[in-house]
Design a protein around this motif. Sequence first.
Motif, PDB file in Angstrom:
ATOM      1  N   SER A  98       0.940  -1.098  -0.060  1.00 32.95           N
ATOM      2  CA  SER A  98      -0.064  -0.250  -0.136  1.00 32.95           C
ATOM      3  C   SER A  98       0.955   1.156   0.138  1.00 32.95           C
ATOM      4  O   SER A  98       2.039   1.073   0.380  1.00 32.95           O
ATOM      5  CB  SER A  98      -0.795   0.145   1.219  1.00 32.95           C
ATOM      6  OG  SER A  98      -0.280   0.115   2.309  1.00 32.95           O
ATOM      7  N   ASP A 144       0.902   3.890   2.023  1.00 35.18           N
ATOM      8  CA  ASP A 144       1.441   4.228   3.359  1.00 35.18           C
ATOM      9  C   ASP A 144       2.715   3.659   3.644  1.00 35.18           C
ATOM     10  O   ASP A 144       3.512   4.035   4.325  1.00 35.18           O
ATOM     11  CB  ASP A 144       0.578   3.761   4.442  1.00 35.18           C
ATOM     12  CG  ASP A 144      -1.058   3.971   4.149  1.00 35.18           C
ATOM     13  OD1 ASP A 144      -1.359   4.821   3.119  1.00 35.18           O
ATOM     14  OD2 ASP A 144      -1.723   2.916   4.520  1.00 35.18           O
ATOM     15  N   LYS A 188       1.162  -8.162   2.561  1.00 40.65           N
ATOM     16  CA  LYS A 188       0.394  -7.645   3.703  1.00 40.65           C
ATOM     17  C   LYS A 188       0.557  -8.738   4.967  1.00 40.65           C
ATOM     18  O   LYS A 188       0.880  -8.347   6.307  1.00 40.65           O
ATOM     19  CB  LYS A 188      -1.029  -7.547   3.564  1.00 40.65           C
ATOM     20  CG  LYS A 188      -1.297  -6.134   2.931  1.00 40.65           C
ATOM     21  CD  LYS A 188      -2.868  -6.040   3.042  1.00 40.65           C
ATOM     22  CE  LYS A 188      -3.179  -4.785   2.067  1.00 40.65           C
ATOM     23  NZ  LYS A 188      -3.913  -5.033   0.794  1.00 40.65           N
ATOM     24  N   LEU A 212       4.945  -0.833  -5.786  1.00 39.08           N
ATOM     25  CA  LEU A 212       3.508  -1.668  -5.477  1.00 39.08           C
ATOM     26  C   LEU A 212       3.114  -2.396  -6.641  1.00 39.08           C
ATOM     27  O   LEU A 212       2.464  -1.702  -7.389  1.00 39.08           O
ATOM     28  CB  LEU A 212       2.727  -0.671  -5.057  1.00 39.08           C
ATOM     29  CG  LEU A 212       1.243  -0.835  -4.635  1.00 39.08           C
ATOM     30  CD1 LEU A 212       1.078  -2.045  -3.608  1.00 39.08           C
ATOM     31  CD2 LEU A 212       0.419   0.430  -4.037  1.00 39.08           C
ATOM     32  N   GLN A 270       0.055  -8.697  -3.430  1.00 36.07           N
ATOM     33  CA  GLN A 270      -0.348  -7.848  -2.322  1.00 36.07           C
ATOM     34  C   GLN A 270      -0.767  -8.691  -0.959  1.00 36.07           C
ATOM     35  O   GLN A 270      -0.289  -8.024  -0.004  1.00 36.07           O
ATOM     36  CB  GLN A 270      -1.648  -7.053  -3.052  1.00 36.07           C
ATOM     37  CG  GLN A 270      -1.060  -5.816  -3.963  1.00 36.07           C
ATOM     38  CD  GLN A 270      -2.231  -5.278  -4.448  1.00 36.07           C
ATOM     39  OE1 GLN A 270      -3.369  -5.296  -3.856  1.00 36.07           O
ATOM     40  NE2 GLN A 270      -1.973  -4.411  -5.649  1.00 36.07           N
TER      41      GLN A 270
END
Length: 348
Positions: free
Chosen positions: A73, A75, A136, A125, A132
């Motif tokens: 992500s 952030d 995570k 990304l 993904q």
Amino acid sequence: MKTKIINIEVLDESALADLEAVASLIRSGGTVVFPTETVYGLGADALNPQAIKKIFAAKGRPDDNPLIVHVASLDEVKPLVANIPEQAKKLMQVFWPGPLTIIMEKAASIPTEVTGGLNTVGVRLPDHPIAQAFIKMAGCPIAAPSANRSGRPSPTQGKHVLEDLDGRVDGIILSSDTDLGLESTVIDMTVEPPVVLRPGDITLAELREILGEVAVSANVTENVVPEKISSPGMKYTHYSPKGELVVVKGSPEEIRDKINRALSHHKGKSMTIGVLASDETMGFYQEGLIISLGSRNDPKEMAKNLFSRLRTFDELGVEKIFAEDIPLNNETLALINRLYKAAGYAFI
Ligand code: TXA
Ligand code: MG
């Protein structure tokens, strides 16, 4: 080393349980191969120097060649870099998730093992649901080069990963063939104007639409103009099939005639010869193992197929491969860059 291999097509409940098992290998400092939309990547915790060393060992990669750090992500980027230039933010908004690696000044937390001693770091990304979810779950940024043994064509299919890395890494996530087939575009945003270091699916024209002026590294531009190549062979061998690959240049007729002459020259000799042609030109050749890269009208299809076709020649034991040259334009630059590198800049 016994490699834990899992197979995921859809992210259902049992897939998530499998994914958790390999994500925990990352947390304990191991290496795991995962699919992305470009090529498969060989990942480890980007903040753990010991884990990073295992990537270089598994690939047989020179340790001054920096790795890309993958996040799940936006952030997650801030803690990895000293600052995010405004123009880099724009690129993230337009092209992420996707096949674009953005080079920025690195934060102190990034080990020098990741960046090959540079004070910059490449971040990406990826646009792939499994990549993904995996990042995570691992709970850390993941440093990952392409999941091939150093010098070999990048892996676009699960079987390529198994050929190169089964027994050399802690885990492998097998999935469908990768969508794009060539590695990400790499752009250096620490200089003005920004410089494309490696062409990819995100083209120069697309980048210039967002950024205005964008330069291209001499390593790229010189290499697509054979007369300008100062040092054939370059620093590392790249993407190479086992057979000798030569790119055949000229007008379409000249290319056809040169290859046919070479084929008849080799006729009757025991050497196995291959031709890397296109859907439109396959019929020109009567001898040898003729393989199409795809349609001349579909550069994306050709890009997707390049690395797997080179490995097919290997499987067939082809000792000499003649590849038709491909006309250069905005859409074919990345494909030509990889083809020429794979050939070690050998042309006839
Ligand atoms: O699509 C991709 O980029 C794939 C997938 C797995 O994400 N990864 C990949 O990694 O192709 P690799 O290591 O095979 O190629 C990374 C390229 C190398 O040419 C490396 O020199 C360049 O990116 N690179 C990475 N960090 C850099 C930095 N800080 N400065 C300059 N070049 C950098
Ligand atoms: Mg690579």
